[in-house]
Design an enzyme around this catalytic site. Sequence first.
Site, mmCIF file in Angstrom:
data_model
loop_
_atom_site.group_PDB
_atom_site.id
_atom_site.type_symbol
_atom_site.label_atom_id
_atom_site.label_comp_id
_atom_site.label_asym_id
_atom_site.label_seq_id
_atom_site.Cartn_x
_atom_site.Cartn_y
_atom_site.Cartn_z
ATOM 1 N N CYS A 41 0.836 -1.196 0.000
ATOM 2 C CA CYS A 41 0.000 0.000 0.000
ATOM 3 C C CYS A 41 0.875 1.252 0.000
ATOM 4 O O CYS A 41 1.584 1.505 -0.961
ATOM 5 C CB CYS A 41 -0.986 -0.045 1.171
ATOM 6 S SG CYS A 41 -2.373 1.091 0.948
ATOM 7 N N GLU A 76 -1.242 -8.758 4.878
ATOM 8 C CA GLU A 76 -1.142 -8.877 6.350
ATOM 9 C C GLU A 76 -2.504 -8.760 7.018
ATOM 10 O O GLU A 76 -2.647 -9.073 8.193
ATOM 11 C CB GLU A 76 -0.150 -7.837 6.906
ATOM 12 C CG GLU A 76 -0.682 -6.424 7.085
ATOM 13 C CD GLU A 76 -0.760 -5.601 5.803
ATOM 14 O OE1 GLU A 76 -0.692 -6.185 4.710
ATOM 15 O OE2 GLU A 76 -0.918 -4.358 5.906
ATOM 16 N N HIS A 104 -3.511 -5.653 0.922
ATOM 17 C CA HIS A 104 -2.885 -5.898 2.224
ATOM 18 C C HIS A 104 -2.906 -7.381 2.603
ATOM 19 O O HIS A 104 -3.839 -7.812 3.283
ATOM 20 C CB HIS A 104 -3.653 -5.137 3.312
ATOM 21 C CG HIS A 104 -3.442 -3.658 3.291
ATOM 22 N ND1 HIS A 104 -2.407 -3.043 3.958
ATOM 23 C CD2 HIS A 104 -4.115 -2.670 2.677
ATOM 24 C CE1 HIS A 104 -2.470 -1.729 3.768
ATOM 25 N NE2 HIS A 104 -3.493 -1.478 2.984
#
Lengths: 76, 219
Positions: B87, B197, B195
């Site tokens: 990002c 994560e 993302h």
Amino acid sequence: MKARVTITLKNGVLDPQGKAIHHALEGLGFNGVNDVRAGKMIELDLADGTSDAEIEDMCRKLLANTVIENFRIERA
Amino acid sequence: MKTAVIVFPGSNCDRDLAVAFEQATGQKPHMIWHRETSLPDGIDLIGVPGGFSYGDYLRSGAMAAQSPVMRAVSDAAAQGRYVIGICNGFQVLTESGLLPGALMRNAGISFVCRDVRLTVDNSQSAFTNLYEKGEEILVPVAHHDGNYFADAETLDRLEGEGRVAFRYAEAVNGSARNIAGVLNEGGNVLGMMPHPERRSEPAHGGLDGKRLFDALASA
């Protein structure tokens, strides 16, 4: 000594912000607008004797992203 | 594997990324403040996290790209260490010249914050080798400036060299050729807007992002 750097998106690079402004102007009844491109202006207060080459270097290294943007330097 | 996560003023995914690194490697990452001029010895993997570094002033990632620590990150990348920018981290990597192209305002102008379908375009890299080529995965995005731009020649080269890691499988932000993530020439630097994560433990609703970190942990 002042210099003004104008940063604009390169031709052919989509400018969604410009498009939104264009639509808003049309919404206000301004029908004679063919296109809108948004950019930014940065004013630099510089030490006397700063060379054009130095200002250009500032533009290339930080002020503009030359992948997508053009810049124009004007000394005030 | 020793890892590090870079922290800029305005980073807000640094701790999420640290958790993902720790879960994959079993070791807590070093958290590195942007003012540092060097990284601890023996770091194998560096994460440049999401967020709004320096308030997105000038351009997203532009100020962070000039911060002292990024010189150390560039040196590490040149030595073949793994670097992942997610990002805002992707924006920082393009602004630093570690990855080609630029990330512009989303074509639809709105901030996009939702789960999106991605297809895995390259399943050979150190980041993606636990995915199948063409596999569809679901990973969240949350960005305003994710519209990937590069000139046609650069895009052709990226595609020809297998350097498109992920593509959007649906309309998201107007990215050129639906590119969601790209690799550098050496294959050791990845930048991506989605993302992983945020999709790496069951409580996130899925594990599609976890395989990326697991792949890196065994790289």
